[in-house]
Design an enzyme around this catalytic site. Structure first.
Site, PDB file in Angstrom:
ATOM      1  N   SER A 154      45.535 -24.359  -9.368  1.00 54.68           N
ATOM      2  CA  SER A 154      45.616 -24.305 -10.835  1.00 54.68           C
ATOM      3  C   SER A 154      47.088 -24.383 -11.206  1.00 54.68           C
ATOM      4  CB  SER A 154      45.053 -22.960 -11.316  1.00 54.68           C
ATOM      5  OG  SER A 154      45.443 -22.707 -12.654  1.00 54.68           O
ATOM      6  N   TYR A 199      43.673 -13.759 -11.165  1.00 52.33           N
ATOM      7  CA  TYR A 199      43.576 -15.214 -10.965  1.00 52.33           C
ATOM      8  C   TYR A 199      44.930 -15.765 -10.514  1.00 52.33           C
ATOM      9  CZ  TYR A 199      42.147 -20.035 -12.304  1.00 52.33           C
ATOM     10  OH  TYR A 199      41.830 -21.370 -12.317  1.00 52.33           O
TER      11      TYR A 199
HETATM   12  C1  BGC Z   1      42.060 -21.898 -16.001  1.00 55.93           C
HETATM   13  C2  BGC Z   1      41.689 -22.130 -17.444  1.00 55.93           C
HETATM   14  C3  BGC Z   1      42.956 -22.314 -18.282  1.00 55.93           C
HETATM   15  C4  BGC Z   1      43.825 -23.377 -17.677  1.00 55.93           C
HETATM   16  C5  BGC Z   1      45.138 -23.582 -18.430  1.00 55.93           C
HETATM   17  C6  BGC Z   1      42.957 -22.991 -15.527  1.00 55.93           C
HETATM   18  O1  BGC Z   1      43.311 -22.754 -14.206  1.00 55.93           O
HETATM   19  O2  BGC Z   1      40.880 -21.868 -15.203  1.00 55.93           O
HETATM   20  O3  BGC Z   1      40.948 -21.027 -17.904  1.00 55.93           O
HETATM   21  O4  BGC Z   1      42.601 -22.690 -19.600  1.00 55.93           O
HETATM   22  O5  BGC Z   1      44.116 -23.055 -16.340  1.00 55.93           O
HETATM   23  O6  BGC Z   1      45.788 -22.392 -18.709  1.00 55.93           O
END
Ligand code: BGC
Length: 255
Positions: free
Chosen positions: A143, A156
């Site tokens: 991410s 996360y």
């Molecule tokens: C997350 C989303 C978020 C995006 C940008 C992703 O990794 O799962 O919830 O909107 O990142 O911030």
């Protein structure tokens, strides 16, 4: 086709980004083991759509938080297709909580799916490849938050930051075996993981204002980069993160 004769394992292949990655790799010629957990509906839909395009794909239920399941998932690829060449660690979850309210249970759940699962699945995959003297590709779907803060999502961020270091370590440790490891870091993509954001207009607009391309991404925007990383064309690519976020991470502006 780009991935003719290759076998790919895709975790979380029943929805969102994982579903479209599985479809894309199959359309590139790979046989795909579509991992899912819980209801098989989504994974069955992935398999049906692969079948429609005359591709090869089979669903397999494995919970990446359970070591026995991880072993069975890798076995499934070897039993069904004789081996596997590509592992896509895609399954992931996020739990929103302010830092001061985050529970041990939230922490453990997020880390188990997003980091511990990919770690031990990669380990099982590598053990098989190493025993067979075969090269391979590990592609993690991390991410933008492997690098960028995300208030309210500290667990996360920890998991994705860990995935960034796991990728870098594996690139070095597995390179001599001919196994590459890279991350694809999506920004805001239209998937079930951010359903609540998609329904919250003010939040969505604030996010869009930060995305230079002024739109959310689609799973296929991520899948095309995975397809490249899985292909021969990426044979010298190792230890990198490929950001797919419409420019979100680079964007800084004074209010
Ligand atoms: C997350 C989303 C978020 C995006 C940008 C992703 O990794 O799962 O919830 O909107 O990142 O911030």
């Amino acid at each position: 086709m780009r991935l003719d004769g290759k076998v790919a394992i895709v975790t979380g292949g029943g929805s969102g980004i994982g579903q479209v990655i599985a479809e894309r790799l199959a359309s590139d010629g790979a046989s795909v083991v579509i991992d899912y957990v819980g209801s098989p509906d989504g994974a069955q839909a992935t398999a049906r759509s692969i079948e429609k395009q005359n591709g090869k794909g089979e669903i397999f239920e494995a919970d990446v938080t359970r070591i026995e399941d991880i072993q069975k998932l890798v076995d499934a690829a070897w039993n069904r297709y004789g081996s596997a060449d590509i592992l896509v660690n895609n399954a992931g979850i996020e739990i929103r909580a302010d830092f001061w309210d985050t529970t041990q249970d939230d922490f453990d759940k997020v880390m188990a799916v997003n980091l511990r699962g990919p770690f031990f699945l990669a380990q099982e995959f590598v053990r098989r490849l190493r025993a067979a003297g075969k090269p391979g590709r590990i592609i993690n779907i991390s991410s933008v938050h492997e690098d960028m803060a995300f208030p309210g999502f500290s667990t996360y961020c920890c998991s994705k930051g860990g995935m960034r270091m796991l990728m870098r370590d594996l690139a070095v440790e597995l390179g001599p075996l001919g196994i590459t490891c890279n991350n694809v870091a999506p920004g805001a993509i239209i998937t079930p993981i951010n359903e609540s954001l998609l329904e919250n207009k003010p939040k969505l607009n604030a996010l869009l204002a930060n995305i230079p391309l002024n739109r959310l991404g689609e799973p296929k925007d991520v899948a095309s980069v995975v397809s490249f990383l899985a292909s021969e064309e990426a044979s010298y690519v190792n230890g990198s993160t490929f950001v797919v976020d419409g420019g979100l991470m680079c964007n800084y502006h004074e209010q």
